[in-house]
Design a protein around this motif. Sequence first.
Motif, PDB file in Angstrom:
ATOM      1  N   ASP A 116     -15.804  -9.061   8.530  1.00 54.09           N
ATOM      2  CA  ASP A 116     -15.369  -7.699   8.870  1.00 54.09           C
ATOM      3  C   ASP A 116     -16.239  -6.712   8.116  1.00 54.09           C
TER       4      ASP A 116
ATOM      5  N   LEU B  55     -20.391  -1.982  13.800  1.00 54.69           N
ATOM      6  CA  LEU B  55     -19.132  -2.611  13.402  1.00 54.69           C
ATOM      7  C   LEU B  55     -19.107  -4.082  13.776  1.00 54.69           C
TER       8      LEU B  55
ATOM      9  N   LEU C 198     -10.648   0.552  10.341  1.00 55.04           N
ATOM     10  CA  LEU C 198     -10.938  -0.879  10.532  1.00 55.04           C
ATOM     11  C   LEU C 198     -10.560  -1.765   9.366  1.00 55.04           C
ATOM     12  N   ASP C 199     -10.421  -1.198   8.161  1.00 54.99           N
ATOM     13  CA  ASP C 199     -10.104  -2.000   6.978  1.00 54.99           C
ATOM     14  C   ASP C 199     -11.059  -3.189   6.848  1.00 54.99           C
TER      15      ASP C 199
ATOM     16  N   ARG D 179      -7.019   0.926   1.147  1.00 59.09           N
ATOM     17  CA  ARG D 179      -7.472  -0.357   0.605  1.00 59.09           C
ATOM     18  C   ARG D 179      -8.983  -0.297   0.481  1.00 59.09           C
TER      19      ARG D 179
ATOM     20  N   LEU E  91      -4.376  -1.169  16.921  1.00 61.86           N
ATOM     21  CA  LEU E  91      -5.649  -1.380  17.605  1.00 61.86           C
ATOM     22  C   LEU E  91      -5.733  -2.766  18.217  1.00 61.86           C
TER      23      LEU E  91
ATOM     24  N   ARG F 215      -5.771  -6.269  15.930  1.00 62.86           N
ATOM     25  CA  ARG F 215      -6.609  -6.317  14.733  1.00 62.86           C
ATOM     26  C   ARG F 215      -5.838  -5.784  13.533  1.00 62.86           C
ATOM     27  N   ARG F 216      -5.777  -6.582  12.480  1.00 60.66           N
ATOM     28  CA  ARG F 216      -5.076  -6.211  11.265  1.00 60.66           C
ATOM     29  C   ARG F 216      -6.021  -5.621  10.237  1.00 60.66           C
ATOM     30  N   GLY F 217      -7.314  -5.875  10.371  1.00 58.49           N
ATOM     31  CA  GLY F 217      -8.242  -5.535   9.304  1.00 58.49           C
ATOM     32  C   GLY F 217      -8.259  -6.649   8.270  1.00 58.49           C
ATOM     33  N   PHE F 218      -9.225  -6.541   7.341  1.00 58.60           N
ATOM     34  CA  PHE F 218      -9.395  -7.604   6.343  1.00 58.60           C
ATOM     35  C   PHE F 218      -8.172  -7.722   5.439  1.00 58.60           C
ATOM     36  N   GLY F 219      -7.561  -6.591   5.101  1.00 63.53           N
ATOM     37  CA  GLY F 219      -6.413  -6.624   4.197  1.00 63.53           C
ATOM     38  C   GLY F 219      -5.121  -6.162   4.840  1.00 63.53           C
TER      39      GLY F 219
ATOM     40  N   ALA G  94      -4.764  -3.356   6.630  1.00 64.81           N
ATOM     41  CA  ALA G  94      -4.641  -1.896   6.639  1.00 64.81           C
ATOM     42  C   ALA G  94      -5.462  -1.221   7.741  1.00 64.81           C
ATOM     43  N   ALA G  95      -5.737  -1.925   8.841  1.00 59.98           N
ATOM     44  CA  ALA G  95      -6.434  -1.280   9.960  1.00 59.98           C
ATOM     45  C   ALA G  95      -5.516  -0.256  10.620  1.00 59.98           C
ATOM     46  N   GLY G  96      -6.113   0.789  11.195  1.00 57.55           N
ATOM     47  CA  GLY G  96      -5.342   1.789  11.943  1.00 57.55           C
ATOM     48  C   GLY G  96      -4.766   2.898  11.089  1.00 57.55           C
TER      49      GLY G  96
ATOM     50  N   PHE H 202       0.839  -1.205   0.000  1.00 61.01           N
ATOM     51  CA  PHE H 202       0.000   0.000   0.000  1.00 61.01           C
ATOM     52  C   PHE H 202       0.868   1.246   0.000  1.00 61.01           C
TER      53      PHE H 202
ATOM     54  N   ILE I 116     -16.349  -7.139  13.675  1.00 56.56           N
ATOM     55  CA  ILE I 116     -14.927  -7.411  13.452  1.00 56.56           C
ATOM     56  C   ILE I 116     -14.676  -8.867  13.812  1.00 56.56           C
ATOM     57  N   ASP I 117     -14.033  -9.596  12.893  1.00 59.82           N
ATOM     58  CA  ASP I 117     -13.796 -11.031  13.081  1.00 59.82           C
ATOM     59  C   ASP I 117     -15.083 -11.753  13.478  1.00 59.82           C
TER      60      ASP I 117
ATOM     61  N   GLN J 117     -13.944  -5.842   5.148  1.00 52.67           N
ATOM     62  CA  GLN J 117     -14.151  -6.474   3.847  1.00 52.67           C
ATOM     63  C   GLN J 117     -15.297  -5.792   3.097  1.00 52.67           C
TER      64      GLN J 117
END
Lengths: 389, 389
Positions: B215, B229, B313-314, B345, A229, A236-240, A242-244, A167, B231-232, B316
């Motif tokens: 997500d 929201l 949060l990135d 993303r 986060l 938490r990474r996020g779906f791809g 790119a969280a945070g 990214f 998440i997971d 899906q």
Amino acid sequence: MTELATTGTDLSRLRELNSLSIVRALRQHPPSTVTELSQRTGLSRPAVDVIAQGLVTDGWASVLEPGASSAVGRPARRYQFRADAGHVLGVDVGAHKILALLADLDGDIVHTVRHSVSPDAGPEERLAELDSVIDACVSEAGKSFGDIWAVTVAVTGAVDAAGQTSFFTPLPGWQQVNLASHLGARFTCPILVENDCKLAALAERWKGAARDADDIVYLLGGMRNGAGLIIDGVLRRGFGGAAGEIGALKQVRWLDAPAHLQNCAGVPSTVSPDDAAAWVFNAARDGNRAARAAVNRYVKDLAVGAAALVLTLDPQVVVFGGGFSRSADLVLDPLRKELERLCIRMPEVRASTLGADSVALGALKLSLNEVDDRLFSAGLSAPVAPRRQ
Amino acid sequence: MTELATTGTDLSRLRELNSLSIVRALRQHPPSTVTELSQRTGLSRPAVDVIAQGLVTDGWASVLEPGASSAVGRPARRYQFRADAGHVLGVDVGAHKILALLADLDGDIVHTVRHSVSPDAGPEERLAELDSVIDACVSEAGKSFGDIWAVTVAVTGAVDAAGQTSFFTPLPGWQQVNLASHLGARFTCPILVENDCKLAALAERWKGAARDADDIVYLLGGMRNGAGLIIDGVLRRGFGGAAGEIGALKQVRWLDAPAHLQNCAGVPSTVSPDDAAAWVFNAARDGNRAARAAVNRYVKDLAVGAAALVLTLDPQVVVFGGGFSRSADLVLDPLRKELERLCIRMPEVRASTLGADSVALGALKLSLNEVDDRLFSAGLSAPVAPRRQ
């Protein structure tokens, strides 16, 4: 109801589960007697005895025979988790430095190597420096690559599913670098790559300012702002991946925030741009009016992005870390005031207690988590470095 | 290794776990034979036979005897989860309406009651209307309050730990209302209170536009914007119940967004403020230039808050729901374009498929989750409405 009797496979699985529960009971405690392990796990004393001896044979535990001098009555032998059965690495690849930490399975650091690197270094130069830091860290600790059970490398920028910073990353030429494949040529163990802010968040929960919290927003405050986060105790990474990355939204003003410090009136021309912020924080502490105003403007902008995170996630704790956290004494109170104004429920705001090493520590913790996940899900054999699948 | 033999307590617990796994295997499937249940659970056929008969006695399952006409060879009896062993309620207390859904344990809706209520109604009037909607829903379905296993009420505004909207709510006088204690006078089962956007998010994952995603950012688009929201795979409330309240941050412009529609030039004076947005969307669809510009300005502002959520949060999937989702055909494409511009993303952007009933459906789902949590954690006795602790 005789049909409920367990089968041979069930019994073998039960034995393995019991071994795992003894390993867990050993790992989190000081050396323990069979009686203590029996109380802790609910297994009978004779069963614990058999299992513990098996763990010693396999190399998971060592025996502490009671010293003659300490004998009162008939002291029992104690079993101890062998934290040195394996080791893990946590490495921070930053713009200015590469820092590697080597730790045993308890997370106790046994060796540290830190090299400077130029922020302008290209990918080949930075990778060569990374290799040299890792070589030094492993060999100076008297270990070989085969002794390492997991490696985590922290990088700046969101990390995608392939472990790359596709990214964006401020490290020159780094977007194409495939760290997992580069390090995979030398290590056979799992290699993880993760974003620096996310790992710093993990470290603050592990050993830092947020050990008591499950819902954490970590702010990395520096010439670049970032966030990590933790929600319900999980990074938490996020779906791809790119969280945070709230800082990318110009409306929340993180892109503007550090400029108030760099552009502050009165910074001597002899002070480098990299050191300007430190000069301003010091001058503000000494009562310099322009510097105090610059710090206030910085905090006001920082608070908008922080409020976006707080309003989205409603965390228990906000941890202020990164390079600027050395000046948390000037930042925390005005940051709290701004958040009070902007948010509907106010979190606690705390300063990082780990400082600049938090990123490498978080990398170490992720390596330990990886070891645990394998250890406690795949079943228990003799300790040996896991191989990538 | 004889010491590893299971004790009497272990066996009784094992029997209970096996009963639970049969209930689970029945619940998620059409009527099943002993052979099918044996394959699904890994338990032996004779064991399944014994357990299934016990579940029929307890009231968890019913028997479908093979019909003589369908007999080919010797057809087996089938067991079926008794979804009507209990019922749950999901209620949406909105500004303009109160909607109650009654469902069986499969989540199939057996009765619906909807009453209008004035947006200016005070708390006593709204509570009286709520009671009357619930009375009607339960009694018209031929049930009594004792047949209800869980009640969830959706309200507008963040819900605190005490189940109250103490931070803020647009419902007049509602901040002091204690729904759990009000309804607790009539029901003995657990009573949950939750924010409307959060419940709508849950519904979209359950039966709506995001069934395939873990997500999810749910946007409630209407005269007020809100967010829920997931998440997971888990609905996130935040530490104090105030997650998703990004709209309170004026920099992300959700407070401004709907005004572009309300203040659009050309709205006839005969159209009420509540209906102005619908008029604008229709006019935009017909090519009215002022209306198209107003919709674009609305989407541009909506996108800033949406981008803050996406960057944090990135997810899906972003689901666009709420009253304005009826005009998703005009909103989704420009919203995607803005998010492409603002985010690093890009998530999928989808329209809600549940519309205005999503909030009450989410309330129903939370009630079912509550039943499941008790059913599959506390152990299995005969089916009976749980009592609050």
